[in-house]
Design an enzyme around this catalytic site. Structure first.
Site, short mmCIF file in Angstrom:
data_model
loop_
_atom_site.label_atom_id
_atom_site.label_comp_id
_atom_site.label_asym_id
_atom_site.label_seq_id
_atom_site.Cartn_x
_atom_site.Cartn_y
_atom_site.Cartn_z
N ASP A 1 54.08 48.55 9.17
CA ASP A 1 54.14 47.90 7.87
C ASP A 1 54.17 46.39 8.07
O ASP A 1 54.60 45.91 9.13
CB ASP A 1 55.42 48.37 7.14
CG ASP A 1 55.30 48.20 5.64
OD1 ASP A 1 54.21 47.83 5.15
OD2 ASP A 1 56.30 48.43 4.94
N THR B 1 50.46 43.27 2.49
CA THR B 1 50.24 42.74 1.15
C THR B 1 49.38 41.48 1.25
O THR B 1 48.99 40.91 0.24
CB THR B 1 51.60 42.35 0.50
OG1 THR B 1 52.31 41.53 1.42
CG2 THR B 1 52.42 43.58 0.16
N ARG C 1 56.30 52.64 -7.52
CA ARG C 1 57.68 52.43 -7.03
C ARG C 1 58.57 51.97 -8.18
O ARG C 1 59.72 52.40 -8.32
CB ARG C 1 57.70 51.40 -5.90
CG ARG C 1 59.12 51.15 -5.38
CD ARG C 1 59.15 50.12 -4.27
NE ARG C 1 58.53 50.61 -3.06
CZ ARG C 1 57.86 49.85 -2.19
NH1 ARG C 1 57.73 48.56 -2.41
NH2 ARG C 1 57.33 50.38 -1.11
#
Ligand code: ADE
Length: 348
Positions: free
Chosen positions: A126, A175, A234
């Site tokens: 991530d 992102t 989320r």
């Protein structure tokens, strides 16, 4: 499928927890959302193009008995990049080893990860844009030639030793795709963007989560939550958990209607567009103290007592996406839609 997780560090700017698309510390350590995540591609709602592309790649890799090619998933937080990595591992029937770039600070962290990888395993990193140079350079030959180049010894006696690695799949998530170096980006065979979800998909996600949480939502209640979650599952799931809290306290888990959702949303100061108090404060500041702008980011941040980076990366993106704020070379400006929204909220 086994999941192995090593998730140290990874601090991100924090703000109002309910509408912040970043995972809360609990979520990043994998607790509340774990049971809610879809396990297979067929259960994964939305992102049709992504599912189609990855579904074909998985089927082809399984047919050839090979590891899936390396995958880069990019897009705003909270849209399901980690979930998709777990789904891919499940579809491939392999172990998913989860980590994040800030946890790979020392060379031995990434070396440890790579030497333990089993044939066809999936390695999920991530925030891959935050990898340091050493870790990144260790990854290049590992991704391309399944080779781990280790330096043994120091100074004039230093030698390079190469270890052969089994075939594996690296899934990187970010992102900020633009912050990845091109050599790293170029080593991914599949590069896929996750998009914000539409109302229909969000309603399906809220409804699925409600079933898993064993709460009963009316159609209008489901619509209302889906409409306030900034296109982000989320946030939708987090709002639903806050609605469930209110329902629990009132003994109404089996009859959550729109009125109850409205109560919970107003408790958390979330309006019908999904704006929270911080968003409205920024818009009101621009409106009332700067004549709608243009005003520079630093001036605005100082007036609001916020950190400019948090303002820019956490508060502004949704307002820009909603057309409530514009960025011009001379600074931020309020739009007519934002003025209308503020008036509407004042009148409510
Ligand atoms: N929960 C969170 N995201 C989801 C998705 N895309 N599909 C199904 N359930 C979800």
């Amino acid at each position: 499928m086994a999941i192995v997780s090593s998730n140290a560090g990874a601090a991100s700017p924090r703000r109002e927890p309910v509408l912040d698309a970043q995972p809360s510390p609990e979520e990043s350590s994998g607790r509340p959302d774990d049971g809610l995540r879809p396990k297979r591609l067929d259960d994964y709602i939305g992102q049709a193009e992504l599912k189609q592309v990855l579904g074909i790649a998985v089927q082809a890799a399984l047919g050839r008995g090979e590891a899936l090619d390396h995958v880069l998933l990019y897009g705003p937080p909270g849209l399901g990049k980690t979930t998709m990595a777990l789904v891919l591992a499940e579809e491939l029937g392999v172990t998913c080893r989860i980590t994040s770039a800030p946890a790979l600070e020392r060379p031995r962290d990434i070396v440890g990860l790579l030497v333990n990888v089993q044939p066809r395993d999936l390695l999920f990193i991530d925030e891959i844009h935050r990898l340091n140079r050493v870790a990144e350079e260790l990854l290049y030959p590992a991704m391309e030639d399944r080779r781990l180049d280790l330096t043994v010894g120091k100074g004039s006696t230093a030698r390079t030793r190469s270890l052969e690695l089994p075939p594996f799949t690296l899934v990187g998530a970010t992102t900020k795709a633009g912050s990845l170096s091109s050599p790293l980006r170029d080593r991914f065979g599949l590069i896929q963007r996750l998009e914000f979800y539409g109302q229909e998909d969000l309603e399906a996600i809220v409804s699925r989560t409600a079933d898993l949480l064993k709460v009963s939502l009316s159609a209008a209640a489901c619509r209302r939550i889906a409409g306030c979650c900034r296109g982000t599952p989320r946030i939708a799931n987090r709002l639903l958990r806050r609605v469930r809290d209110v329902a629990c306290v009132q003994g109404r888990q089996d009859q959550i209607d729109e009125g109850l959702v409205t109560q919970a949303l107003s408790l958390h100061r979330v309006d019908h567009r999904g704006l929270d108090a911080g968003d409205r404060r920024l818009l009101a500041q621009l409106d009332q103290h700067h004549g709608g702008g243009p005003v520079g980011l630093d001036t605005l941040a100082a007036a609001l007592g916020e950190d400019p980076t948090t303002l820019e990366s956490v508060v502004e993106p949704f307002l820009l996406q909603q057309g409530l704020l514009v960025r011009t070379p001379r600074g931020r400006m309020l739009t007519d839609a934002a003025r209308d929204h503020l008036r509407e909220q004042e009148a409510a």
